[in-house]
Motif scaffolding. Sequence first.
Motif, PDB file in Angstrom:
ATOM      1  N   ALA A  18       0.825  -1.207   0.000  1.00  0.00           N
ATOM      2  CA  ALA A  18       0.000   0.000   0.000  1.00  0.00           C
ATOM      3  C   ALA A  18       0.858   1.256   0.000  1.00  0.00           C
ATOM      4  CB  ALA A  18      -0.928  -0.008   1.211  1.00  0.00           C
ATOM      5  N   CYS A  19       1.941   1.265   0.766  1.00  0.00           N
ATOM      6  CA  CYS A  19       2.817   2.444   0.824  1.00  0.00           C
ATOM      7  C   CYS A  19       3.513   2.678  -0.507  1.00  0.00           C
ATOM      8  CB  CYS A  19       3.840   2.277   1.936  1.00  0.00           C
ATOM      9  SG  CYS A  19       3.150   2.355   3.598  1.00  0.00           S
ATOM     10  N   ALA A  20       3.958   1.607  -1.165  1.00  0.00           N
ATOM     11  CA  ALA A  20       4.639   1.753  -2.448  1.00  0.00           C
ATOM     12  C   ALA A  20       3.705   2.308  -3.513  1.00  0.00           C
ATOM     13  CB  ALA A  20       5.210   0.400  -2.889  1.00  0.00           C
ATOM     14  N   LEU A  21       2.495   1.778  -3.568  1.00  0.00           N
ATOM     15  CA  LEU A  21       1.544   2.267  -4.557  1.00  0.00           C
ATOM     16  C   LEU A  21       1.056   3.676  -4.224  1.00  0.00           C
ATOM     17  CD1 LEU A  21      -0.488  -1.008  -5.188  1.00  0.00           C
ATOM     18  CD2 LEU A  21       1.377  -0.045  -6.551  1.00  0.00           C
ATOM     19  N   LEU A  34      -3.094   1.975 -11.893  1.00  0.00           N
ATOM     20  CA  LEU A  34      -1.897   1.852 -11.061  1.00  0.00           C
ATOM     21  C   LEU A  34      -0.735   1.225 -11.824  1.00  0.00           C
ATOM     22  CD1 LEU A  34      -3.480   0.699  -7.680  1.00  0.00           C
ATOM     23  CD2 LEU A  34      -2.406   2.904  -8.158  1.00  0.00           C
ATOM     24  N   SER A  35      -1.010   0.228 -12.651  1.00  0.00           N
ATOM     25  CA  SER A  35       0.068  -0.421 -13.392  1.00  0.00           C
ATOM     26  C   SER A  35       0.696   0.505 -14.423  1.00  0.00           C
ATOM     27  CB  SER A  35      -0.451  -1.691 -14.076  1.00  0.00           C
ATOM     28  OG  SER A  35      -1.564  -1.401 -14.904  1.00  0.00           O
ATOM     29  N   ASP A  36      -0.006   1.569 -14.816  1.00  0.00           N
ATOM     30  CA  ASP A  36       0.557   2.521 -15.778  1.00  0.00           C
ATOM     31  C   ASP A  36       1.713   3.319 -15.194  1.00  0.00           C
ATOM     32  OD1 ASP A  36      -1.240   1.752 -17.731  1.00  0.00           O
ATOM     33  OD2 ASP A  36      -2.718   3.273 -17.166  1.00  0.00           O
ATOM     34  N   TYR A  37       1.814   3.373 -13.861  1.00  0.00           N
ATOM     35  CA  TYR A  37       2.924   4.102 -13.246  1.00  0.00           C
ATOM     36  C   TYR A  37       4.267   3.440 -13.565  1.00  0.00           C
ATOM     37  CZ  TYR A  37      -0.185   7.113 -10.594  1.00  0.00           C
ATOM     38  OH  TYR A  37      -1.123   8.055 -10.238  1.00  0.00           O
ATOM     39  N   ALA A  38       4.264   2.159 -13.889  1.00  0.00           N
ATOM     40  CA  ALA A  38       5.514   1.481 -14.246  1.00  0.00           C
ATOM     41  C   ALA A  38       6.080   1.992 -15.565  1.00  0.00           C
ATOM     42  CB  ALA A  38       5.275  -0.026 -14.326  1.00  0.00           C
ATOM     43  N   GLY A  43       8.741   5.200 -11.913  1.00  0.00           N
ATOM     44  CA  GLY A  43       7.566   4.476 -11.440  1.00  0.00           C
ATOM     45  C   GLY A  43       7.707   2.975 -11.410  1.00  0.00           C
ATOM     46  N   LEU A  44       8.703   2.443 -12.081  1.00  0.00           N
ATOM     47  CA  LEU A  44       8.830   0.989 -12.161  1.00  0.00           C
ATOM     48  C   LEU A  44       9.110   0.367 -10.798  1.00  0.00           C
ATOM     49  CD1 LEU A  44       8.944  -1.591 -13.825  1.00  0.00           C
ATOM     50  CD2 LEU A  44      11.362  -1.105 -14.277  1.00  0.00           C
ATOM     51  N   VAL A  45      10.023   0.958 -10.032  1.00  0.00           N
ATOM     52  CA  VAL A  45      10.412   0.371  -8.747  1.00  0.00           C
ATOM     53  C   VAL A  45       9.246   0.325  -7.764  1.00  0.00           C
ATOM     54  CG1 VAL A  45      11.900   0.642  -6.724  1.00  0.00           C
ATOM     55  CG2 VAL A  45      12.855   0.904  -9.022  1.00  0.00           C
ATOM     56  N   PRO A  46       8.523   1.438  -7.520  1.00  0.00           N
ATOM     57  CA  PRO A  46       7.407   1.327  -6.567  1.00  0.00           C
ATOM     58  C   PRO A  46       6.309   0.370  -7.016  1.00  0.00           C
ATOM     59  CG  PRO A  46       7.427   3.484  -7.614  1.00  0.00           C
ATOM     60  CD  PRO A  46       8.715   2.832  -7.952  1.00  0.00           C
ATOM     61  N   LEU A  48       6.768  -2.371  -8.868  1.00  0.00           N
ATOM     62  CA  LEU A  48       7.280  -3.717  -8.627  1.00  0.00           C
ATOM     63  C   LEU A  48       7.227  -4.066  -7.140  1.00  0.00           C
ATOM     64  CD1 LEU A  48      10.384  -3.964 -10.996  1.00  0.00           C
ATOM     65  CD2 LEU A  48       8.183  -5.121 -11.232  1.00  0.00           C
ATOM     66  N   ILE A  49       7.646  -3.128  -6.286  1.00  0.00           N
ATOM     67  CA  ILE A  49       7.601  -3.374  -4.846  1.00  0.00           C
ATOM     68  C   ILE A  49       6.166  -3.626  -4.397  1.00  0.00           C
ATOM     69  CG2 ILE A  49       7.946  -2.327  -2.578  1.00  0.00           C
ATOM     70  CD1 ILE A  49      10.387  -0.908  -3.726  1.00  0.00           C
ATOM     71  N   GLY A  50       5.239  -2.811  -4.885  1.00  0.00           N
ATOM     72  CA  GLY A  50       3.845  -2.972  -4.483  1.00  0.00           C
ATOM     73  C   GLY A  50       3.276  -4.321  -4.869  1.00  0.00           C
ATOM     74  N   MET A  51       3.538  -4.767  -6.106  1.00  0.00           N
ATOM     75  CA  MET A  51       2.990  -6.039  -6.563  1.00  0.00           C
ATOM     76  C   MET A  51       3.652  -7.217  -5.857  1.00  0.00           C
ATOM     77  SD  MET A  51       2.527  -5.446 -10.657  1.00  0.00           S
ATOM     78  CE  MET A  51       1.319  -4.267 -11.291  1.00  0.00           C
ATOM     79  N   LEU A  52       4.981  -7.185  -5.753  1.00  0.00           N
ATOM     80  CA  LEU A  52       5.685  -8.319  -5.155  1.00  0.00           C
ATOM     81  C   LEU A  52       5.432  -8.408  -3.651  1.00  0.00           C
ATOM     82  CD1 LEU A  52       9.056  -8.164  -7.112  1.00  0.00           C
ATOM     83  CD2 LEU A  52       7.091  -9.668  -7.512  1.00  0.00           C
ATOM     84  N   ALA A  53       5.309  -7.262  -2.977  1.00  0.00           N
ATOM     85  CA  ALA A  53       5.015  -7.286  -1.540  1.00  0.00           C
ATOM     86  C   ALA A  53       3.624  -7.861  -1.291  1.00  0.00           C
ATOM     87  CB  ALA A  53       5.125  -5.881  -0.954  1.00  0.00           C
ATOM     88  N   LEU A  54       2.660  -7.508  -2.132  1.00  0.00           N
ATOM     89  CA  LEU A  54       1.315  -8.074  -1.960  1.00  0.00           C
ATOM     90  C   LEU A  54       1.309  -9.559  -2.286  1.00  0.00           C
ATOM     91  CD1 LEU A  54      -1.485  -7.167  -1.113  1.00  0.00           C
ATOM     92  CD2 LEU A  54      -2.038  -6.801  -3.520  1.00  0.00           C
ATOM     93  N   ALA A  55       2.107  -9.986  -3.268  1.00  0.00           N
ATOM     94  CA  ALA A  55       2.236 -11.423  -3.546  1.00  0.00           C
ATOM     95  C   ALA A  55       2.812 -12.144  -2.337  1.00  0.00           C
ATOM     96  CB  ALA A  55       3.121 -11.637  -4.772  1.00  0.00           C
TER      97      ALA A  55
END
Length: 226
Positions: A18-21, A34-38, A43-46, A48-55
Amino acid sequence: MTPRQSVWGTLLGTVVSACALAYAQVALPAQPLLSDYALVNGGLVPVLIGMLALAGACLCLAYGLAGADPARTAATRVLLLAGAAGLMMSAIFPTDPGSSQVGSLSGEIHRWSAAVVFTSLPVAGWTLVRGRAAMPLWNAVRAMSVASALTLAAYLAAHPATITSPLINGVAYYGPLERAVVLAEMVLIMVMALASAAERPAMANRTAPAKPTSETAGPEEERIAA
């Protein structure tokens, strides 16, 4: 990993996501989804962190459920693993620019992976709470499962790629609806972890063998006690 660690891992992973996104939402130029920020600079790093942390949060929750009640939570764990896999695939394969057209294999994989995530998590919550008593935390899981599903339905109806979007002017609010879906499912994951953790002491008390008392103990037990 202990059951307590699995709960803390689920909560921590969800909060980090949540913090990364939220950082991408606040610090970067506004994007439809949200995925458009990559796709924008920085924007790619936050993302990636948001998706992988939720996984990781989904995996921790599935691990905790496997240790607590493996037979009853089998379907829930399969759905959580599917959600985690979808998040990882969404992180590996970025979306295409634009809101309604998919022009590459990566964008197509991203779209279907996101669909798996969005649909599997509300169903996971519902399968976990099915047949449970009407306790406050289980009621919260029920409410968040229904809220996530309804928000997802509204988002799908509003998305420009659907035929219903022009009928309801969905282009004006499909972005906020996507963020609402993500937020609802984050809350759902955390409530699922808290509800399953709260049930473990009760399950332990039900399964612990009762100690014989002086009234119920047999002659051998009375002799040993003496």
